[in-house]
Design an enzyme around this catalytic site. Structure first.
Site, short mmCIF file in Angstrom:
data_model
loop_
_atom_site.label_atom_id
_atom_site.label_comp_id
_atom_site.label_asym_id
_atom_site.label_seq_id
_atom_site.Cartn_x
_atom_site.Cartn_y
_atom_site.Cartn_z
N GLU A 3 63.90 55.82 19.66
CA GLU A 3 64.61 55.91 20.95
C GLU A 3 65.84 55.03 21.03
O GLU A 3 66.83 55.41 21.60
CB GLU A 3 63.72 55.46 22.13
CG GLU A 3 62.58 56.34 22.44
CD GLU A 3 61.30 55.69 22.01
OE1 GLU A 3 60.34 55.81 22.74
OE2 GLU A 3 61.28 55.06 20.94
N ASP A 18 58.10 55.73 20.75
CA ASP A 18 57.04 54.76 21.09
C ASP A 18 55.63 55.34 21.00
O ASP A 18 55.43 56.54 21.23
CB ASP A 18 57.28 54.22 22.51
CG ASP A 18 58.39 53.18 22.53
OD1 ASP A 18 58.80 52.73 21.45
OD2 ASP A 18 58.86 52.83 23.63
N ASP A 20 53.04 55.89 22.77
CA ASP A 20 52.27 56.19 23.98
C ASP A 20 52.60 57.62 24.41
O ASP A 20 53.33 58.33 23.72
CB ASP A 20 52.57 55.16 25.09
CG ASP A 20 54.05 55.09 25.42
OD1 ASP A 20 54.84 55.96 24.99
OD2 ASP A 20 54.45 54.13 26.12
N GLU A 55 54.46 58.84 26.77
CA GLU A 55 55.88 59.13 27.01
C GLU A 55 56.62 59.26 25.67
O GLU A 55 57.45 60.15 25.49
CB GLU A 55 56.51 58.01 27.86
CG GLU A 55 57.86 58.41 28.36
CD GLU A 55 58.41 57.47 29.45
OE1 GLU A 55 59.51 57.75 29.90
OE2 GLU A 55 57.72 56.50 29.81
N TYR A 100 53.63 46.28 20.52
CA TYR A 100 54.05 47.18 21.61
C TYR A 100 53.61 46.66 22.96
O TYR A 100 52.50 46.18 23.13
CB TYR A 100 53.49 48.59 21.37
CG TYR A 100 54.13 49.61 22.27
CD1 TYR A 100 55.52 49.72 22.36
CD2 TYR A 100 53.35 50.46 23.08
CE1 TYR A 100 56.12 50.63 23.21
CE2 TYR A 100 53.95 51.38 23.92
CZ TYR A 100 55.33 51.46 23.98
OH TYR A 100 55.92 52.36 24.84
N ARG A 143 53.41 48.11 26.06
CA ARG A 143 52.74 48.90 27.12
C ARG A 143 51.33 49.21 26.64
O ARG A 143 51.13 50.11 25.84
CB ARG A 143 53.50 50.19 27.42
CG ARG A 143 54.85 49.91 28.02
CD ARG A 143 55.60 51.14 28.46
NE ARG A 143 56.91 50.76 28.97
CZ ARG A 143 58.00 50.65 28.21
NH1 ARG A 143 57.93 50.92 26.93
NH2 ARG A 143 59.15 50.28 28.74
N HIS A 191 45.56 51.38 21.18
CA HIS A 191 46.50 50.26 21.22
C HIS A 191 45.84 48.92 20.95
O HIS A 191 44.65 48.76 21.06
CB HIS A 191 47.18 50.20 22.58
CG HIS A 191 48.28 51.20 22.70
ND1 HIS A 191 48.99 51.38 23.85
CD2 HIS A 191 48.78 52.08 21.82
CE1 HIS A 191 49.88 52.33 23.66
NE2 HIS A 191 49.77 52.77 22.44
#
Length: 576
Positions: free
Chosen positions: A9, A82, A84, A86, A299, A301, A345
């Site tokens: 990203e 990433d 996750d 999203e 990470y 989140r 995670h």
């Protein structure tokens, strides 16, 4: 040599990853999302099974054209957004926007941007996980339907520029409910009382708190206090019991997104959005003197407190070498309770525990350093022994009444050698009660009584709101900061000295939502929606079924509100 293309990203992330891979890898950035629902219309086809209509985000055309050129040159394409939901959705959108060949395209994820993690991820490349994509699509479409159905109604009835949202409206309601409790609160008076006794060999007198008769008495009134004073005239004070013992305080677990936001708010006075912005920089990579650009935390989140076996082994050997084997915890701290752990995670931790805050101080900005230090200390502390306190409690009999003294002093620092939570004293200094024996008599020096009033519940702060949202199961790690930022920017909530207060505008919007859309601002409805989205991510629920079940009720409520709602006039604030 085969030519490999990795798409991430952010430019910072691409710069960090470029360093780990050979010349046959090209790393480029999409700068976040490339496709989304259009801004100017609903963008959801209600007649065609709620199909979303995605368009290229304005201004991304040139970027996509340059990405297509890179795709043409590549033999293999890795989508490395990433780890996750999203991130999964961004990879899926890139797949379509760049018309990628499924045979040549793979998805890779890593929890930390380090050489080993990136190389391992390439070895374990996989297909795009459509369950995760669909969970994100469901969230996006739900939020769009709620926002674009209710916001125009607020423009029409209150004023333009307002918005309603699935999670923001619940957050607003939670704050409104707390304000209502504070407004309705009636304080009551109560008194506390202490007795002072001189002790041989001690400079300071012994302070004993009034306990009760002999059972504990809470919230004593003024009249009762007068009666106790009368009863105590001429009584003998004697030590009826001395108890020595110890208590332990367990090490904290490593940070999750929500606990990091809360602690950074308390300890560093960071807003949740600032914490996330700086953590993102530490995750994507900072220029470390002597090492180039490296990602220094995992990470950011996550709602998991798990850490990898390798990281666990590394931190334990680090503690043993630096502080001694007596400080290494027998078993890692575990957090029980939350069943909503997202994906596989890890907790937020340093990518390399030997990279101490002191070593990085010159490579980081002041705020980056303070946040990294907080994460590093908490992680190291999580694998250290509990702190041990020696406790002494003394009961003093005074006729039919009782006074108590309790003190503690630290016997073994354990994890507190390096970490104490904000608002907690580094060491609890206890008065050691020397020269006291059971049945010894004490002579009273004086009484000290104080008047108190019961306190209303505290106003929400960003930290306590995040804690509440997490406890209620509303939103997910990635949504706390944007939700809070939004309600402050919309001026529904004002922030003063950390506290969040409802504004007149916030009250109007909340009242409309409570009256016309009670299910949207219903805490358990919103939490249940989150668990349905988790069900989609796990492949147990079809995403469009959630929308099908949700939309008809919302549509009916909007139509009803259009007819029934009165217009509310809010004057614009006049500035000087």
């Amino acid at each position: 040599m085969a030519k490999n293309l990795i798409i991430v990203e952010s430019p910072a992330k691409s710069k960090t990853i470029k360093k780990f891979l050979g010349s046959n890898y090209t790393v480029v950035a999409s700068n976040g999302h490339v496709r989304d629902l259009p801004k100017s219309q609903m963008g959801v086809d209600f007649d065609n099974d709620f199909e979303p209509k995605y368009i290229t985000i304005r201004g991304k055309g040139e970027l996509l054209a340059s990405l297509r050129k890179e795709v043409k040159k590549a033999d293999k394409i890795y989508l490395a957004t990433d780890p996750d939901r999203e991130g999964e959705a961004i990879s899926w959108h890139l797949f379509f926007a760049l018309k990628l060949d499924p045979k040549k395209t793979k998805r890779i994820t890593f929890n930390e941007i380090t050489k080993n993690a990136v190389r391992q991820a390439i070895k374990e490349s996989r297909e795009i996980d459509m369950d995760l994509v669909d969970a994100q699509q469901a969230r996006r479409v739900l939020d769009r339907i709620v926002g674009y159905s209710i916001s125009p109604l607020l423009w029409q009835k209150v004023k333009r520029g307002l918005s309603a949202g699935r999670v923001q409206s619940v957050a607003l309601r939670i704050i409104a409910d707390r304000e209502a409790q504070i407004d309705a609160f009636i304080p009551t008076e109560y008194w506390s009382m202490e007795a002072e006794f001189p002790v041989k060999g001690c400079k300071k007198p012994l302070l004993a708190k009034y306990y009760g008769n002999p059972k504990k008495q809470e919230n004593i009134g003024k009249e009762e206090l007068e009666k106790i004073y009368k009863d105590l005239e001429g009584v003998v004070y004697e030590v009826s019991e001395i108890k020595k013992g110890e208590r332990t305080k367990k090490a904290p677990v490593p940070f999750t997104t929500s606990t990091l936001q809360q602690e950074a708010s308390k300890a560093l006075n960071f807003a949740t959005s600032k914490t996330m912005r700086i953590a993102q920089q530490l995750y994507e990579g900072v220029d470390v003197k002597g090492s180039g650009t490296v990602g220094i935390i995992t990470y950011l989140r996550t709602d998991s407190t798990r850490i990898s076996e390798e990281a666990d082994a590394n931190v334990r050997s680090y503690i043993g070498e630096q502080y001694g084997s007596q400080y290494v915890a027998a078993e890692g701290a575990r957090k029980s309770g939350s069943q909503k752990i997202q994906d596989a995670h890890e907790a937020i931790r340093p990518t390399d525990v030997t990279r101490t805050p002191a070593m990085l101080k010159d490579s980081l900005s002041r705020d980056q350093f303070r946040l990294y230090q907080l994460i590093w200390k908490r992680f190291v502390a999580s694998r250290m022994m509990p702190a041990v306190y020696e406790t002494t409690s003394v009961k003093i009999a005074a006729g039919k009444y009782r006074f108590n003294v309790a003190t503690s002093k630290i016997a073994f620092e354990g994890f507190r050698l390096i970490y104490t939570e904000a608002g907690e004293e580094k060491d609890e200094k206890g008065v050691l009660l020397k020269g006291l024996d059971e049945n010894s008599e004490l002579s009273l020096e004086q009484f000290d009584s104080k008047q108190h009033f019961t306190q209303p519940p505290a106003h929400y702060t960003e930290a306590s709101l995040v804690k509440t949202l997490e406890e209620l199961g509303i939103g997910r790690p990635s949504t706390y900061a944007p939700t809070i930022t939004l309600i402050i920017n919309r001026r529904y909530v004002a922030k003063e000295n950390k506290n969040l207060y409802m504004t007149e505008l916030g009250e109007v919007v909340n009242n409309i939502m409570m009256h016309s859309f009670p299910s949207i601002v219903d805490v358990s409805f919103t939490a249940n929606m989150e668990s349905l989205l988790d069900g989609v991510a796990e492949g147990k629920v079809r995403w469009k079924t959630i929308i099908e079940n949700f939309y008809p009720d919302l549509d009916a409520a909007v139509k009803k509100a259009e007819e029934e709602l009165e217009e509310v006039k809010i004057e614009d604030e006049v500035t000087d």
